[in-house]
Scaffold this motif. Structure first.
Motif, PDB file in Angstrom:
ATOM      1  N   UNK A   1       0.440  -0.945  -0.235  1.00 33.34           N
ATOM      2  CA  UNK A   1       0.186   0.025  -0.021  1.00 33.34           C
ATOM      3  C   UNK A   1       1.098   1.394   0.055  1.00 33.34           C
ATOM      4  N   UNK A   2       0.261   2.319  -0.268  1.00 34.66           N
ATOM      5  CA  UNK A   2       1.022   4.291  -0.583  1.00 34.66           C
ATOM      6  C   UNK A   2       2.489   4.098   1.332  1.00 34.66           C
ATOM      7  N   UNK A   3       3.467   5.085   1.299  1.00 28.63           N
ATOM      8  CA  UNK A   3       3.420   4.687   2.043  1.00 28.63           C
ATOM      9  C   UNK A   3       3.160   6.275   2.019  1.00 28.63           C
ATOM     10  N   UNK A   4       4.115   6.714   3.706  1.00 28.61           N
ATOM     11  CA  UNK A   4       4.265   7.697   4.551  1.00 28.61           C
ATOM     12  C   UNK A   4       3.773   8.748   2.384  1.00 28.61           C
ATOM     13  N   UNK A   5       5.351   9.308   2.210  1.00 25.14           N
ATOM     14  CA  UNK A   5       5.597  10.803   1.370  1.00 25.14           C
ATOM     15  C   UNK A   5       4.735   9.946  -0.004  1.00 25.14           C
ATOM     16  N   UNK A   6       4.044   9.228  -0.745  1.00 30.04           N
ATOM     17  CA  UNK A   6       3.007   9.178  -1.631  1.00 30.04           C
ATOM     18  C   UNK A   6       1.430   9.414  -1.485  1.00 30.04           C
ATOM     19  N   UNK A   7       1.285   8.706  -0.122  1.00 30.03           N
ATOM     20  CA  UNK A   7       0.002   9.105   0.924  1.00 30.03           C
ATOM     21  C   UNK A   7      -0.138  10.754   0.763  1.00 30.03           C
ATOM     22  N   UNK A   8       0.662  11.357   0.877  1.00 33.48           N
ATOM     23  CA  UNK A   8       0.747  12.698   1.507  1.00 33.48           C
ATOM     24  C   UNK A   8       0.370  13.539   0.070  1.00 33.48           C
ATOM     25  N   UNK A   9       1.264  12.850  -0.757  1.00 35.45           N
ATOM     26  CA  UNK A   9       0.994  13.785  -2.146  1.00 35.45           C
ATOM     27  C   UNK A   9      -0.157  13.517  -2.475  1.00 35.45           C
ATOM     28  N   UNK A  10      -1.290  12.436  -2.443  1.00 37.14           N
ATOM     29  CA  UNK A  10      -2.079  11.777  -2.989  1.00 37.14           C
ATOM     30  C   UNK A  10      -2.737  13.005  -2.736  1.00 37.14           C
ATOM     31  N   UNK A  11      -3.592  13.326  -0.556  1.00 37.42           N
ATOM     32  CA  UNK A  11      -3.578  14.366  -0.722  1.00 37.42           C
ATOM     33  C   UNK A  11      -3.573  15.318  -0.977  1.00 37.42           C
ATOM     34  N   UNK A  12      -3.065  15.958  -0.979  1.00 46.26           N
ATOM     35  CA  UNK A  12      -2.880  17.413  -0.970  1.00 46.26           C
ATOM     36  C   UNK A  12      -3.163  17.240  -3.177  1.00 46.26           C
ATOM     37  N   UNK A  13      -2.974  15.894  -3.904  1.00 42.46           N
ATOM     38  CA  UNK A  13      -3.401  16.197  -5.551  1.00 42.46           C
ATOM     39  C   UNK A  13      -4.605  15.618  -5.906  1.00 42.46           C
ATOM     40  N   UNK A  14      -4.785  14.700  -5.157  1.00 42.82           N
ATOM     41  CA  UNK A  14      -6.614  15.043  -5.119  1.00 42.82           C
ATOM     42  C   UNK A  14      -7.476  15.603  -4.141  1.00 42.82           C
ATOM     43  N   UNK A  15      -7.192  16.370  -3.491  1.00 40.05           N
ATOM     44  CA  UNK A  15      -8.309  17.686  -3.089  1.00 40.05           C
ATOM     45  C   UNK A  15      -7.940  18.478  -3.895  1.00 40.05           C
ATOM     46  N   UNK A  16      -8.829  20.107  -2.917  1.00 40.78           N
ATOM     47  CA  UNK A  16      -8.703  21.210  -3.458  1.00 40.78           C
ATOM     48  C   UNK A  16      -8.059  21.896  -2.554  1.00 40.78           C
ATOM     49  N   UNK A  17      -8.445  21.354  -1.124  1.00 38.83           N
ATOM     50  CA  UNK A  17      -7.457  22.636  -0.031  1.00 38.83           C
ATOM     51  C   UNK A  17      -6.322  21.666   1.022  1.00 38.83           C
ATOM     52  N   UNK A  18      -6.363  20.287   0.562  1.00 37.76           N
ATOM     53  CA  UNK A  18      -5.792  19.927   1.741  1.00 37.76           C
ATOM     54  C   UNK A  18      -3.964  20.859   1.342  1.00 37.76           C
ATOM     55  N   UNK A  19      -2.822  20.973   1.893  1.00 38.25           N
ATOM     56  CA  UNK A  19      -1.618  21.374   1.667  1.00 38.25           C
ATOM     57  C   UNK A  19      -0.968  19.830   1.646  1.00 38.25           C
ATOM     58  N   UNK A  20       0.232  20.024   0.812  1.00 39.16           N
ATOM     59  CA  UNK A  20       1.433  19.213   1.240  1.00 39.16           C
ATOM     60  C   UNK A  20       2.323  19.051   2.058  1.00 39.16           C
ATOM     61  N   UNK A  21       1.895  18.021   2.637  1.00 40.98           N
ATOM     62  CA  UNK A  21       3.067  18.209   3.948  1.00 40.98           C
ATOM     63  C   UNK A  21       4.314  17.280   4.142  1.00 40.98           C
ATOM     64  N   UNK A  22       5.098  17.752   4.619  1.00 40.31           N
ATOM     65  CA  UNK A  22       5.698  16.196   5.298  1.00 40.31           C
ATOM     66  C   UNK A  22       5.654  15.171   6.548  1.00 40.31           C
ATOM     67  N   UNK A  23       5.544  14.250   5.522  1.00 40.98           N
ATOM     68  CA  UNK A  23       4.998  12.866   7.074  1.00 40.98           C
ATOM     69  C   UNK A  23       6.036  12.665   8.181  1.00 40.98           C
ATOM     70  N   UNK A  24       5.411  13.159   8.959  1.00 41.89           N
ATOM     71  CA  UNK A  24       6.099  13.229  10.167  1.00 41.89           C
ATOM     72  C   UNK A  24       6.750  11.578  10.163  1.00 41.89           C
ATOM     73  N   UNK A  25       8.126  11.792  11.525  1.00 39.80           N
ATOM     74  CA  UNK A  25       9.039  10.411  11.232  1.00 39.80           C
ATOM     75  C   UNK A  25       9.239   9.944  12.648  1.00 39.80           C
ATOM     76  N   UNK A  26       8.482  11.197  13.742  1.00 39.74           N
ATOM     77  CA  UNK A  26       8.245  10.981  15.100  1.00 39.74           C
ATOM     78  C   UNK A  26       7.081  10.206  15.481  1.00 39.74           C
ATOM     79  N   UNK A  27       6.008  10.244  16.119  1.00 41.27           N
ATOM     80  CA  UNK A  27       5.234  10.047  16.863  1.00 41.27           C
ATOM     81  C   UNK A  27       4.175  10.731  16.644  1.00 41.27           C
TER      82      UNK A  27
END
Length: 265
Positions: free
Chosen positions: A157-183
């Motif tokens: 399944x999608x890794x964190x960076x790919x999922x973050x990019x999909x959220x940004x590119x597949x929506x109108x308002x969600x920003x592109x964020x850096x996935x967290x490395x700590x909880x």
């Protein structure tokens, strides 16, 4: 025939992923599956320090790749800059394990290498769930049987960076964020925090669920072995017998190379 054999030249193990490449130089005379590996993360086309640090004598490049354009570029660069070197691109046939899936040649080399690397710590009758957190997340099962390790398949399944990019590119308002490395806090108090929570804890939840469902479920020992860029933080959140190995794929490549090189002598 050349006097150089696959065991006489230093090995350069190379793991070409979709976003990163790792490499480590090995003395084959001292190879041990349990040895500590200190790989470099390299940009194969532009890392001049890496290329200038290579030994002057010929080496043998053993390459595991899931990214064909980068593989072709590396092969051309080796031929141009180091024409005396040997190079071998590993395939499923080079792995000393049973690949118990419908199409063995279609399994990513990184998955096979991680599974083989994890099998080094297993005794017959034991299993491991192998988690590699990269551009994609793979969760696979490897069993150690009397005849040797068995790769039994798994999930992707999608890794964190790919999922973050999909959220940004597949929506109108969600920003592109850096996935967290700590909880992060599970309860996000703004949009970016909520996205960070979803990316991190969604990964933890997916891996936990898959590991539980893939395990033997009969009381037999089943450890979880984690690797990949975001894997160390993930491993801290998983229950049971969990081990993190940042060099797991290269370790498995080395095990495959050792078996393959001895057959080719």
């Amino acid at each position: 025939m050349s006097r150089d054999t696959p065991l006489s030249l230093p090995w350069m193990l190379v793991d070409i992923g979709n976003r990163r490449c790792k490499a480590v130089l090995i003395d084959p005379r001292r190879w041990d599956a349990d040895q500590t590996l200190a790989p470099q993360t390299v940009a194969l086309e532009s890392d001049h320090v890496f290329w200038h640090s290579l030994p002057t004598e010929p080496i043998h490049w053993w390459i595991g790749s899931v990214h064909r354009p980068t593989l072709r570029s590396l092969q051309a660069r080796i031929e141009r800059l180091r024409p005396r070197d040997r190079q071998t691109v590993l395939t499923a046939a080079d792995f000393p394990m049973e690949i118990d899936v419908a199409a063995p040649d279609g399994v990513g080399i990184d998955r096979l290498a991680a599974a083989l690397g994890a099998s080094a710590s297993l005794q017959p009758g034991e299993s491991a769930v192998v988690v590699d957190v990269g551009t994609a997340v793979t969760v696979d099962l490897v069993r150690e049987e009397k005849e040797g390790p068995v790769f039994a398949g798994g999930a992707i399944f999608c890794g964190p960076y790919l999922a973050a990019r999909a959220l940004h590119e597949g929506t109108d308002a969600l920003p592109l964020i850096e996935p967290p490395n700590v909880a992060p806090p599970p309860l996000g108090r703004d949009t970016q925090a909520a996205m960070a929570s979803g990316l991190y804890w969604g990964l933890v939840g997916a891996v936990r669920e898959l590991a539980e469902r893939m395990g033997p479920g009969d009381g037999a020992k089943c450890r979880i072995v984690v690797t990949g860029g975001a894997g160390e933080s993930l491993a801290e959140q998983l229950p049971g017998d969990v081990h993190y190995d940042g060099a797991l794929v290269l370790r498995g490549l080395g095990m495959a190379v050792n078996a393959s090189a001895r057959r080719r002598q």
